[in-house]
Design a protein around this motif. Sequence first.
Motif: not given
Length: 423
Positions: A301-329
Amino acid sequence: MDHHNPSTPNANAALDTLNSPPWRNRPAVVAGRSQHFNELQTRRGDGGLHGSTTIALQPLPAEVVIDHLSNFRADINAPAGPWDAVIDRIIDQPDGPLAHAMSTPWLLTLTANALHNTPDISTQLLTCASQDKIRATLFDTLIPTAVAHIDQTNTKTAHYTADTVHTWLTTLANHLNRTPEATLTLDQVAAIGAHQKQRNLIVGLAGGLAGGLAGGLAFGLVFGLAGGLAGGLVFGLAAGSLREPKRIAWRVPGRSRWPRALAVGLAVGLAVGLAVGLAVGLAFGLALGLVSWLVIGLDTTDRDRLHLGQDETRTIHDDIVFGLVIGLTGWLVFGFAFGLAFGLAFGLPLGLASLSTTWYYAATCIEFRVTGVSAACPAVFLDWARRAGLLRVSGVGYQFRHDTFQQWLLNSVEPARLPDKAA
């Protein structure tokens, strides 16, 4: 944090977070404007941050301003003439507009940088009759100076010009001026585009076509395409509420997601299995339940990402990784149970649907390339503008370095240019 919003929900939410575990009692510095702080203090008593000490910044004394300009010039070994002209005016007129303007760190920093990059600006500064005119004169140099220092070997930014950068920043300024938020994250770039509904349908149909081709492997091309395009159309119509950046995380401090994910996965699997049938249906339901367990367990969630910390330049990169992992799974799970073709028919659409933020970002990039209202690659432009000192980062969002610069862009008619000598 709360652009055009007197109720300050973002500032209140930030203070609530800092007053709650795991942030509570940690050393922290919260910076803000005096007016906003006074309003929060009126609503929340002690300013909202329990046990805090208030420090109010005061105008810089003239001697501090003079020392800073003198030391800056000495450090860069610049000719003394233009710098001495500004310093002498501050000494001669300590209550004049130039001295008042230089008493703020923001304008003092801009002045030092402007004298460094365009020494002739000292003549213009001496003729300014007000602090607003001094600020506008300094802002005139920001974009041309930033563009003049672009690394020409960098093919991603070498084509930037003062005109295009001014246009792109003005587009951003207009967008932020229309929204309650003061920042822009990469997943919100699609909101800048003018053709929102058309883009929804295009992205939905494109995703439906890809999903339909995958479904054709298991159910036949005609049936797969029909189902995929129909699903894509529905997705496109409902896309406004589906666009949310995703990020995978195995563990989030202070929150356990896996038990809830397991409960939801079992419920989904049993419900589908009982509805379809005890043989094939149960296997299909268990596979779907396993995928649901992984999707919910890995998502944040947004709150999870706040606690984890996130690079502002990697928002789309992280979204792509999520989609690839879910699709492959999904492909592997359904493929193990029913065959790789069947697994691809379900896994690929699942991964594509998980990439909703990425698809809209890509569609917006295409729109920007055609219309020219903003940079064709917003991620590269926003990061360059931050490094050039035109923007800054707040959390994972970009905002203007100062709101007065944003207002200047909104009021400016055409981009300024450096003198030929400085260029």
